[in-house]
Design a protein around this motif. Structure first.
Motif, PDB file in Angstrom:
ATOM      1  N   VAL A  70       0.848  -1.184   0.000  1.00 54.27           N
ATOM      2  CA  VAL A  70       0.000   0.000   0.000  1.00 54.27           C
ATOM      3  C   VAL A  70       0.886   1.237   0.000  1.00 54.27           C
ATOM      4  CG1 VAL A  70      -0.247  -0.074   2.523  1.00 54.27           C
ATOM      5  CG2 VAL A  70      -1.914   1.196   1.165  1.00 54.27           C
ATOM      6  N   GLY A  71       0.473   2.234  -0.752  1.00 56.86           N
ATOM      7  CA  GLY A  71       1.233   3.477  -0.798  1.00 56.86           C
ATOM      8  C   GLY A  71       0.371   4.614  -1.295  1.00 56.86           C
ATOM      9  N   HIS A  72       0.973   5.793  -1.343  1.00 57.55           N
ATOM     10  CA  HIS A  72       0.232   6.958  -1.830  1.00 57.55           C
ATOM     11  C   HIS A  72       1.188   7.956  -2.474  1.00 57.55           C
ATOM     12  CE1 HIS A  72       1.491   9.817   1.331  1.00 57.55           C
ATOM     13  NE2 HIS A  72       1.514   8.752   2.123  1.00 57.55           N
ATOM     14  N   ASP A  73       0.605   8.814  -3.274  1.00 56.96           N
ATOM     15  CA  ASP A  73       1.374   9.877  -3.931  1.00 56.96           C
ATOM     16  C   ASP A  73       1.096  11.233  -3.292  1.00 56.96           C
ATOM     17  OD1 ASP A  73      -1.164  10.586  -4.830  1.00 56.96           O
ATOM     18  OD2 ASP A  73      -0.810   9.946  -6.888  1.00 56.96           O
ATOM     19  N   GLY A  74       0.480  11.236  -2.120  1.00 55.43           N
ATOM     20  CA  GLY A  74       0.107  12.463  -1.438  1.00 55.43           C
ATOM     21  C   GLY A  74      -1.324  12.867  -1.719  1.00 55.43           C
ATOM     22  N   HIS A  75      -1.910  12.278  -2.733  1.00 55.89           N
ATOM     23  CA  HIS A  75      -3.284  12.604  -3.121  1.00 55.89           C
ATOM     24  C   HIS A  75      -4.166  11.360  -3.140  1.00 55.89           C
ATOM     25  CE1 HIS A  75      -6.466  14.902  -5.000  1.00 55.89           C
ATOM     26  NE2 HIS A  75      -6.515  14.034  -5.987  1.00 55.89           N
ATOM     27  N   ARG A  76      -3.688  10.307  -3.796  1.00 57.45           N
ATOM     28  CA  ARG A  76      -4.442   9.061  -3.912  1.00 57.45           C
ATOM     29  C   ARG A  76      -3.624   7.913  -3.343  1.00 57.45           C
ATOM     30  NH1 ARG A  76      -5.269  11.669  -8.704  1.00 57.45           N
ATOM     31  NH2 ARG A  76      -7.426  12.055  -9.271  1.00 57.45           N
ATOM     32  N   GLY A  77      -4.335   6.978  -2.745  1.00 58.29           N
ATOM     33  CA  GLY A  77      -3.701   5.749  -2.295  1.00 58.29           C
ATOM     34  C   GLY A  77      -3.792   4.692  -3.383  1.00 58.29           C
ATOM     35  N   TRP A  78      -2.846   3.776  -3.343  1.00 59.00           N
ATOM     36  CA  TRP A  78      -2.811   2.688  -4.302  1.00 59.00           C
ATOM     37  C   TRP A  78      -2.522   1.382  -3.575  1.00 59.00           C
ATOM     38  CZ3 TRP A  78      -4.026   3.185  -9.376  1.00 59.00           C
ATOM     39  CH2 TRP A  78      -4.099   4.482  -9.878  1.00 59.00           C
ATOM     40  N   VAL A  79      -3.071   0.299  -4.084  1.00 57.20           N
ATOM     41  CA  VAL A  79      -2.838  -1.032  -3.547  1.00 57.20           C
ATOM     42  C   VAL A  79      -2.277  -1.905  -4.664  1.00 57.20           C
ATOM     43  CG1 VAL A  79      -4.045  -3.137  -2.834  1.00 57.20           C
ATOM     44  CG2 VAL A  79      -4.506  -0.998  -1.671  1.00 57.20           C
ATOM     45  N   TYR A  80      -1.256  -2.674  -4.297  1.00 56.95           N
ATOM     46  CA  TYR A  80      -0.647  -3.640  -5.209  1.00 56.95           C
ATOM     47  C   TYR A  80      -0.402  -4.924  -4.419  1.00 56.95           C
ATOM     48  CZ  TYR A  80       0.539   0.722  -7.594  1.00 56.95           C
ATOM     49  OH  TYR A  80       0.489   1.950  -8.186  1.00 56.95           O
TER      50      TYR A  80
END
Length: 149
Positions: free
Chosen positions: A67-77
Motif C-alpha cells: 500500500v502506498g500513496h502519492d500524497g493525493h491518492r492511495g494505491w494497492v498492489y
C-alpha cells in the motif's frame, strides 16, 4: 447477522520476511518478468509513503498487501492470500488494513488496477464497496522496451 472474521496479526514487513513474501506473490501469480518483486518491496520500504503489510497466523505469512500513496491518492498492489487459505476473509482483512494505513496518513481515496484477465477478483472488490471507473491508461517504458498488454 454478523460474520466473524478470523484474526490475523498485521505488521509491516521485516527483512527476514522478503523471501517468503516474494514466494507467496509468485504462488498467487502476481509477479511478472518485467517487475522484480524484491525491488518493489525495497522501494516500498524506502520512504514513508508506502509499505508492505503482512498478515500472519501462528507465525506463517498468509496474506500481504503493498500500500502506498502519492500524497493525493492511495494505491494497492500485490494483495495476496495464500492459495491454501483463500475464502476465509483474509483478503478483506488485508484491504481493511491498507485502507486504515492510508486514512492514518490523511489519504481519502484508494485506487487499484486489475488486469482484464483477472476476472475472479472483480466480485471481491465489489463486495468491499469498490466501483469500476472507466479510465484510459497510457503507459511508456522509459528504458525503450516495447509496451506489454
Amino acid at each position: 447477522m454478523t460474520i466473524a472474521l478470523p484474526a490475523l496479526a498485521i505488521a509491516s514487513i521485516n527483512d527476514g520476511d522478503v523471501a517468503n513474501v516474494v514466494a507467496l506473490w509468485q504462488a498467487c501469480g502476481l509477479t511478472r518478468p518485467w517487475n522484480d518483486p524484491a525491488f518493489d518491496i525495497a522501494l516500498a520500504r524506502k520512504g514513508a509513503n508506502a509499505t508492505v503489510l503482512i498478515g500472519r497466523d501462528d507465525g506463517a505469512i498468509l496474506a500481504t498487501v503493498l500500500v502506498g500513496h502519492d500524497g493525493h491518492r492511495g494505491w494497492v498492489y500485490y494483495l495476496a492470500v495464500s492459495p491454501d487459505h483463500r475464502h476465509k476473509g483474509y483478503g478483506r482483512i488485508m484491504m481493511d488494513a491498507a485502507e486504515r494505513w492510508l486514512r492514518e496518513r490523511g489519504i481519502e481515496k484508494l485506487q487499484l488496477l486489475v488486469r482484464a484477465d483477472n476476472t475472479g477478483v472483480k466480485d471481491f472488490y465489489h463486495s468491499l464497496g469498490y466501483t469500476m471507473q472507466e479510465r484510459i491508461i497510457y503507459a511508456k517504458w522509459l528504458d525503450g522496451r516495447e509496451p506489454t498488454p
